[in-house]
Write a protein that holds these residues in place. Structure first.
Motif, PDB file in Angstrom:
ATOM      1  N   ALA A 177       0.842  -1.199   0.000  1.00 56.90           N
ATOM      2  CA  ALA A 177       0.000   0.000   0.000  1.00 56.90           C
ATOM      3  C   ALA A 177       0.875   1.247   0.000  1.00 56.90           C
ATOM      4  CB  ALA A 177      -0.916   0.004   1.220  1.00 56.90           C
ATOM      5  N   VAL A 178       0.485   2.208  -0.806  1.00 59.53           N
ATOM      6  CA  VAL A 178       1.078   3.540  -0.759  1.00 59.53           C
ATOM      7  C   VAL A 178       0.108   4.423   0.023  1.00 59.53           C
ATOM      8  CG1 VAL A 178       1.882   5.523  -2.077  1.00 59.53           C
ATOM      9  CG2 VAL A 178       2.242   3.215  -2.959  1.00 59.53           C
ATOM     10  N   ILE A 179       0.585   5.023   1.099  1.00 60.35           N
ATOM     11  CA  ILE A 179      -0.284   5.815   1.982  1.00 60.35           C
ATOM     12  C   ILE A 179       0.179   7.261   1.980  1.00 60.35           C
ATOM     13  CG2 ILE A 179      -1.208   6.041   4.326  1.00 60.35           C
ATOM     14  CD1 ILE A 179      -0.360   3.097   4.788  1.00 60.35           C
ATOM     15  N   HIS A 180      -0.757   8.160   1.698  1.00 56.22           N
ATOM     16  CA  HIS A 180      -0.463   9.596   1.764  1.00 56.22           C
ATOM     17  C   HIS A 180      -1.352  10.222   2.827  1.00 56.22           C
ATOM     18  CE1 HIS A 180       0.711  13.614   0.552  1.00 56.22           C
ATOM     19  NE2 HIS A 180      -0.560  13.953   0.535  1.00 56.22           N
ATOM     20  N   ILE A 181      -0.732  10.973   3.753  1.00 56.49           N
ATOM     21  CA  ILE A 181      -1.456  11.595   4.858  1.00 56.49           C
ATOM     22  C   ILE A 181      -1.141  13.085   4.873  1.00 56.49           C
ATOM     23  CG2 ILE A 181      -1.871  11.566   7.359  1.00 56.49           C
ATOM     24  CD1 ILE A 181      -0.709   8.702   7.367  1.00 56.49           C
ATOM     25  N   ASP A 182      -2.170  13.888   5.094  1.00 51.83           N
ATOM     26  CA  ASP A 182      -1.977  15.347   5.098  1.00 51.83           C
ATOM     27  C   ASP A 182      -2.857  15.954   6.193  1.00 51.83           C
ATOM     28  OD1 ASP A 182      -0.867  17.736   4.144  1.00 51.83           O
ATOM     29  OD2 ASP A 182      -2.607  18.143   2.896  1.00 51.83           O
ATOM     30  N   GLY A 183      -2.298  16.917   6.918  1.00 48.10           N
ATOM     31  CA  GLY A 183      -3.026  17.560   8.004  1.00 48.10           C
ATOM     32  C   GLY A 183      -4.172  18.431   7.520  1.00 48.10           C
ATOM     33  N   ASN A 184      -5.153  18.620   8.385  1.00 48.49           N
ATOM     34  CA  ASN A 184      -6.317  19.459   8.081  1.00 48.49           C
ATOM     35  C   ASN A 184      -6.197  20.830   8.746  1.00 48.49           C
ATOM     36  OD1 ASN A 184      -7.732  17.450   6.636  1.00 48.49           O
ATOM     37  ND2 ASN A 184      -8.548  16.581   8.524  1.00 48.49           N
ATOM     38  N   GLY A 185      -6.678  21.835   8.056  1.00 44.70           N
ATOM     39  CA  GLY A 185      -6.880  23.146   8.682  1.00 44.70           C
ATOM     40  C   GLY A 185      -5.638  23.909   9.051  1.00 44.70           C
ATOM     41  N   LEU A 186      -4.503  23.587   8.439  1.00 42.05           N
ATOM     42  CA  LEU A 186      -3.273  24.300   8.769  1.00 42.05           C
ATOM     43  C   LEU A 186      -3.360  25.770   8.350  1.00 42.05           C
ATOM     44  CD1 LEU A 186      -1.027  22.794  10.192  1.00 42.05           C
ATOM     45  CD2 LEU A 186       0.305  22.858   8.085  1.00 42.05           C
ATOM     46  N   GLY A 187      -4.004  26.005   7.220  1.00 42.30           N
ATOM     47  CA  GLY A 187      -4.148  27.379   6.737  1.00 42.30           C
ATOM     48  C   GLY A 187      -4.946  28.267   7.674  1.00 42.30           C
ATOM     49  N   LYS A 188      -5.924  27.679   8.367  1.00 39.75           N
ATOM     50  CA  LYS A 188      -6.731  28.451   9.320  1.00 39.75           C
ATOM     51  C   LYS A 188      -6.008  28.618  10.653  1.00 39.75           C
ATOM     52  CE  LYS A 188     -11.206  26.938   7.454  1.00 39.75           C
ATOM     53  NZ  LYS A 188     -12.470  26.208   7.754  1.00 39.75           N
ATOM     54  N   LEU A 189      -5.185  27.631  10.996  1.00 42.51           N
ATOM     55  CA  LEU A 189      -4.512  27.656  12.288  1.00 42.51           C
ATOM     56  C   LEU A 189      -3.354  28.650  12.320  1.00 42.51           C
ATOM     57  CD1 LEU A 189      -4.147  26.390  15.122  1.00 42.51           C
ATOM     58  CD2 LEU A 189      -2.661  24.679  14.053  1.00 42.51           C
ATOM     59  N   ILE A 190      -2.561  28.695  11.258  1.00 41.08           N
ATOM     60  CA  ILE A 190      -1.332  29.502  11.247  1.00 41.08           C
ATOM     61  C   ILE A 190      -1.589  30.992  11.509  1.00 41.08           C
ATOM     62  CG2 ILE A 190       0.516  30.339   9.731  1.00 41.08           C
ATOM     63  CD1 ILE A 190       0.789  27.499   8.667  1.00 41.08           C
ATOM     64  N   PRO A 191      -2.593  31.629  10.896  1.00 42.50           N
ATOM     65  CA  PRO A 191      -2.791  33.061  11.161  1.00 42.50           C
ATOM     66  C   PRO A 191      -3.115  33.381  12.621  1.00 42.50           C
ATOM     67  CG  PRO A 191      -3.977  32.388   9.188  1.00 42.50           C
ATOM     68  CD  PRO A 191      -3.516  31.137   9.855  1.00 42.50           C
TER      69      PRO A 191
END
Length: 452
Positions: A177-191
Motif C-alpha cells: 500500500a502507498v499511503i499519503h497523509i496530510d493535516g487538516n486546517g493548517l491554513g486556518k490555524l497559522i494566522p
C-alpha cells in the motif's frame, strides 16, 4: 529598515522520488529531498528560519545582499545535487515584523513561479544512450545521473537491510500500500498562532515524527516523505489500515500536547509491487483529497482503493468504471467511505468498526465467495440479487448460527441500517453498499491483525 521574506519550494518531488519501482532508488531520492534543508543551513545563515522541511523553506533575511546571494546560488546547488527537480524561489520585502499578509503574498509569488517552465539538467537528445528505466541519458554503463545520486544517498544512510526491495515489504499476495497523509486546517490555524511560526514548525515536525514512530511499531512500513504535516509511506498491505488508523490517532494526541489538536486525512492505494508507483502515489493523494472533502477538513478520516486494472486516469474514472453498479432498477455506489477516526461521528462509517466487520467476515463459515456472486448478480438484476442474498443468509444461518449472528451484529454496529438482510443503504446522497470494500480488503490481505 527593509527586511526580506524568502521562500523556496521544490517542484516535482513525487516524480523525482517515484521515477522507478526500485526501493533503494525511492529511499535515496527521499533522502536527497531531506538534504535540501541541510544544504540551506550549510550555505546560508538566515536571521530567522520559519520553515525548513519537506522541500519547503521560509526564512527572513535582514540583508538584501545575503538574500540576493541565496536567490542566485541556491537553485543551482539543489539542481546539481538532485538531477530532475527544480526549485521555485520568491521574495517579499517588508518593514518591521512580517505578517500573515506577507506570508500569503510569498505563497502567491511561489505559485506563479512554479507555473513558469524551467530547464532541468538531465535533458537528453536523440544522440544520447538512455537508461531504459528512466529514459534519461546514461553517465555510465548502468545508470543516469539522477539514479546514481539516489543510489549513493541510499548507501550513505541505509543501515537496516530489512527492506532492500519492494518484495521485502509486500505480503504473500505481492500486495502493498502507498499511503499519503496530510493535516487538516493548517491554513486556518497559522494566522492565529500564539507562538512564533518557526517554533510551531519545529513542534509540528516533532509531533509527526512521534506519531509515525509509535504507529509503525509491529507494522511493516517504510517512510518516504515525513515532514511537517505531510507523510507518504510504503506499507505491507496487511498492515495499512491499522498503521493509518494508529497514525491518525497519534497525530491528534501529539499535536494536542504541543499546541492544539490537529486532525489529518489519509489516502491508501493498494497495488501490486510491480505496479507503476507514480500512479499509486497520485491515487493515494486523490483519495486523501476525497477524505478531506468528505470530512470538510475537520475530522480525521481515510479513503482506500485496491488498484486492479493497469490503466489509471483518475479517482472519478475508477468510480465510473469499477465502483458504480447499474442494474434494471437502481444505481449503486461501492465507495462506502470516507472512514472516520472519531467515534462521535455516529452517522459516518468508522475505521475501527470497519476493521471489526472485516474480521467478522474473515471467520470460518463466512459467505465471502457467495457474496462475490451476489455482487456480480447485482449488475444484472436487483430482484435476482435479493433472492440470492436470501438463500445465502439461509445457508449461513443453517450451517453456523453463531457466525451469522456475529456478522449481523458487526454490520449493525458499523451502520445501524446495515444487516445480513440489508447490504444496500442510502448514504451521502447515493445508494451504497460496503460489501465491495470488505471484499477487496479480504482479497488482498492474508493474515488477520489483532484488533486494537
Amino acid at each position: 529598515m527593509s527586511k526580506y521574506l524568502y521562500g523556496a519550494s521544490v517542484q516535482g518531488i513525487q516524480e523525482f522520488i517515484f521515477a522507478t519501482n526500485k526501493l533503494q532508488e525511492i529511499v535515496g531520492a527521499s533522502e536527497l529531498v531531506k538534504q535540501i534543508a541541510q544544504e540551506f543551513e550549510k550555505h546560508y545563515e538566515a536571521d530567522e528560519v520559519l520553515l525548513n522541511a519537506a522541500g519547503n523553506i521560509k526564512a527572513v533575511f535582514n540583508s538584501k545582499e545575503r538574500c540576493e546571494e541565496v536567490v542566485l546560488e541556491f537553485s543551482k546547488i539543489i539542481q546539481q545535487k538532485a538531477y530532475g527537480i527544480t526549485l521555485s524561489q520568491a521574495v517579499v520585502e517588508f518593514d518591521g515584523k512580517y505578517t500573515q499578509k506577507d506570508i500569503d503574498s510569498l505563497e502567491k509569488k511561489l505559485k506563479i513561479q512554479r507555473n513558469r517552465p524551467s530547464i532541468i539538467l538531465n535533458l537528453s537528445s536523440n544522440i544520447m544512450k538512455l537508461n531504459p528505466s528512466t529514459a534519461k541519458p546514461l553517465v555510465n554503463k548502468d545508470n543516469d545521473r539522477a539514479t546514481d545520486q539516489k543510489l549513493k544517498a541510499y548507501k550513505e544512510i541505509e543501515k537496516d537491510e530489512t527492506f532492500k526491495e519492494l518484495k521485502d515489504i509486500s505480503n504473500s499476495k505481492n500486495k502493498l500500500a502507498v499511503i499519503h497523509i496530510d493535516g487538516n486546517g493548517l491554513g486556518k490555524l497559522i494566522p492565529n498562532l500564539k507562538i512564533p511560526l518557526s517554533e510551531f514548525s519545529k513542534k509540528l515536525d516533532e509531533a509527526t515524527q512521534k506519531a509515525f514512530d509509535d504507529a509503525k511499531e509491529g507494522n511493516r512500513v517504510r517512510e518516504i516523505i515525513l515532514g511537517g504535516d505531510d507523510v507518504t509511506v510504503i506499507c505491507d498491505a496487511n498492515d495499512a489500515l491499522h498503521f493509518t488508523k494508529d497514525f491518525l490517532k497519534n497525530f491528534e494526541e501529539e499535536t494536542k500536547q504541543r499546541f492544539d489538536t490537529l486532525t489529518a486525512c489519509a489516502g491508501i492505494a493498494y497495488c501490486n509491487e510491480k505496479y507503476p508507483f507514480h500512479y499509486a502515489v497520485d491515487l493515494a493523494e486523490a483519495l486523501c483529497g476525497v477524505a478531506k472533502n468528505h470530512s470538510n477538513r475537520e475530522h480525521s478520516s481515510l479513503m482506500f482503493h485496491n488498484i486492479q486494472s493497469s490503466n489509471y486516469q483518475s479517482w472519478d474514472k475508477f468510480i465510473e468504471d469499477e465502483l458504480t453498479i447499474k442494474n434494471d432498477t437502481q444505481t449503486i455506489r461501492c465507495d462506502f467511505g470516507a472512514y472516520y477516526l472519531d467515534k462521535d461521528k455516529k452517522e459516518e462509517a468508522n475505521i475501527s468498526d470497519f476493521i471489526n466487520t472485516l474480521e467478522a467476515y474473515r471467520c470460518d463459515g463466512s459467505p465471502i465467495s457467495r457474496l462475490r456472486n451476489w455482487l456480480s448478480e447485482l449488475y444484472k438484476s436487483d430482484v435476482n440479487a435479493n433472492n440470492l442474498l436470501k438463500r445465502i443468509n439461509a445457508i449461513v444461518e443453517e450451517k453456523d448460527n453463531w457466525n451469522c449472528k456475529i456478522m449481523d451484529k458487526n454490520l449493525k454496529y458499523f451502520n445501524k441500517n446495515l444487516s445480513n438482510d440489508t447490504l444496500i443503504i442510502s448514504k451521502d446522497g447515493f445508494t451504497k453498499t460496503p460489501i465491495y470494500d470488505i471484499l477487496q480488503i479480504l482479497s488482498i490481505t492474508d493474515k488477520p491483525k489483532d484488533l486494537k
